[in-house]
Write a protein that holds these residues in place. Structure first.
Motif, PDB file in Angstrom:
ATOM      1  N   ALA A  89      -0.708   4.542   9.865  1.00 41.85           N
ATOM      2  CA  ALA A  89      -0.728   3.637   8.698  1.00 41.85           C
ATOM      3  C   ALA A  89      -0.934   2.194   9.129  1.00 41.85           C
ATOM      4  O   ALA A  89      -0.055   1.343   8.972  1.00 41.85           O
ATOM      5  N   SER A  90      -2.085   1.891   9.651  1.00 42.73           N
ATOM      6  CA  SER A  90      -2.351   0.547  10.157  1.00 42.73           C
ATOM      7  C   SER A  90      -2.509  -0.495   9.053  1.00 42.73           C
ATOM      8  O   SER A  90      -2.500  -1.697   9.328  1.00 42.73           O
ATOM      9  N   ARG A  91      -2.640  -0.033   7.810  1.00 50.77           N
ATOM     10  CA  ARG A  91      -2.820  -0.984   6.715  1.00 50.77           C
ATOM     11  C   ARG A  91      -1.512  -1.298   5.993  1.00 50.77           C
ATOM     12  O   ARG A  91      -1.516  -1.940   4.941  1.00 50.77           O
ATOM     13  N   VAL A  92      -0.408  -0.855   6.580  1.00 50.76           N
ATOM     14  CA  VAL A  92       0.916  -1.142   6.014  1.00 50.76           C
ATOM     15  C   VAL A  92       1.545  -2.297   6.806  1.00 50.76           C
ATOM     16  O   VAL A  92       1.680  -2.216   8.033  1.00 50.76           O
ATOM     17  N   ALA A  93       1.932  -3.352   6.102  1.00 51.75           N
ATOM     18  CA  ALA A  93       2.447  -4.555   6.764  1.00 51.75           C
ATOM     19  C   ALA A  93       3.679  -4.273   7.619  1.00 51.75           C
ATOM     20  O   ALA A  93       3.810  -4.801   8.727  1.00 51.75           O
TER      21      ALA A  93
ATOM     22  N   GLU B 271      -0.702  -8.308  16.101  1.00 56.40           N
ATOM     23  CA  GLU B 271      -0.009  -7.532  15.066  1.00 56.40           C
ATOM     24  C   GLU B 271       0.739  -8.451  14.098  1.00 56.40           C
ATOM     25  O   GLU B 271       0.746  -8.228  12.884  1.00 56.40           O
TER      26      GLU B 271
ATOM     27  N   ARG C 211      -1.087 -11.877   7.400  1.00 56.99           N
ATOM     28  CA  ARG C 211      -2.222 -11.873   6.462  1.00 56.99           C
ATOM     29  C   ARG C 211      -1.946 -10.939   5.279  1.00 56.99           C
ATOM     30  O   ARG C 211      -2.318 -11.230   4.138  1.00 56.99           O
ATOM     31  N   MET C 212      -1.299  -9.826   5.557  1.00 57.15           N
ATOM     32  CA  MET C 212      -1.032  -8.837   4.510  1.00 57.15           C
ATOM     33  C   MET C 212       0.037  -9.300   3.526  1.00 57.15           C
ATOM     34  O   MET C 212      -0.017  -9.002   2.345  1.00 57.15           O
TER      35      MET C 212
ATOM     36  N   MET D  45       0.843  -1.190   0.000  1.00 51.84           N
ATOM     37  CA  MET D  45       0.000   0.000   0.000  1.00 51.84           C
ATOM     38  C   MET D  45       0.872   1.231   0.000  1.00 51.84           C
ATOM     39  O   MET D  45       1.795   1.370   0.796  1.00 51.84           O
TER      40      MET D  45
ATOM     41  N   ARG E  90       2.637  -2.885  10.935  1.00 55.08           N
ATOM     42  CA  ARG E  90       2.065  -3.900  11.829  1.00 55.08           C
ATOM     43  C   ARG E  90       3.172  -4.791  12.409  1.00 55.08           C
ATOM     44  O   ARG E  90       3.126  -5.168  13.582  1.00 55.08           O
TER      45      ARG E  90
ATOM     46  N   ALA F  19      -1.691 -10.001  11.765  1.00 51.11           N
ATOM     47  CA  ALA F  19      -2.135  -9.030  10.759  1.00 51.11           C
ATOM     48  C   ALA F  19      -1.090  -8.867   9.668  1.00 51.11           C
ATOM     49  O   ALA F  19      -1.412  -8.848   8.469  1.00 51.11           O
TER      50      ALA F  19
END
Length: 244
Positions: A40-44, A66, A72-73, A1, A47, A69
């Motif tokens: 930026a919680s959607r950045v691997a 974490e 999964r990413m 992302m 996490r 998550a």
């Protein structure tokens, strides 16, 4: 992302602080990781960094969430050993052992497989199975004379397990081997070896401080005796000088 440039820079600065502080000040590193996570919680990578910061501060439930998550990413299995170790931290060694037998372990590189072996041995010890822990650590990586990034830690864990089992002579041998491989001081193998050899280390700074304190005490005592002698004298200290 991908992130907007300014946001990406803010996130990067916080991740750098996490990396710089995690060994010396894990709580501060954790605080920076939370900032990055809010940004930026959607950045691997964020996490994962948040997971390691939580892990370093023994927030194992949070760390495990974490790491899951991040996995999964990315679809990567490289976090599998530390995820298993979180299970140990949460008091669930049997889950860590179950993870050690999952197909994901075969997908790990050599370093990851050794790490998984260390976690599995730790889980065995958690369950009071010290002999099984010793066997778990045995293998070609332990027997190899080649020194890798994980060699010192593997030898150290093996030596510590042997010592716990009462096999002191073998433990000494493996602590010595751990010292040989530990070029960056990642373990306290040298201290453990010295303990087994009956060597007591004395801090030179402590010795100097103690000597100074003794000198000060002696000086103070001498001054006190001198003062008492003058006070008891029938003539004051300046009487003789006045006679002239």
């Amino acid at each position: 992302m991908s992130l907007p440039k300014t946001l990406a820079e803010d996130v990067a600065r916080n991740l750098v602080m996490v990396a710089n502080l995690i060994d010396d000040d894990p709580e501060e590193a954790y605080a920076y990781s939370r900032i990055a996570l809010r940004l930026a919680s959607r950045v691997a990578a964020v996490r994962e960094a948040a997971g390691f910061a939580a892990y370093a501060t023994q927030r194992y439930t949070e760390a495990l969430a974490e790491f899951r998550a991040a996995r999964r990413m990315t679809g990567s299995v490289e976090l599998w050993p530390v995820m298993a170790d979180c299970e140990r931290g949460l008091g669930r060694p049997e889950r860590a052992m179950a993870m050690a037998g999952e197909p994901e372990v075969k997908k790990l590189d050599k370093a990851g497989q050794v790490e998984m072996r260390l976690v599995a041995a730790g889980a065995r010890r958690d369950m009071g199975q010290i002999d099984a822990a010793i066997v778990t650590l045995q293998g070609p990586e332990l027997a190899s004379n080649s020194v890798q990034s994980w060699t010192a830690r593997l030898r150290y864990a093996y030596a510590d397990a042997l010592l716990t089992a009462g096999r002191e002579a073998e433990a000494r041998e493996w602590f010595a081997k751990a010292v040989e491989a530990d070029k960056d001081g990642s373990t306290d193998a040298s201290d453990r070896l010295a303990e087994l050899d009956g060597v007591d280390f004395v801090d030179a700074l402590d010795e100097a401080t103690e000597a100074t304190e003794e000198t000060n005490v002696e000086s103070a005592a001498a001054e006190s005796v001198e003062a008492e002698a003058e006070a008891e004298s029938p003539v004051g200290p300046d009487v003789e000088g006045d006679k002239g």
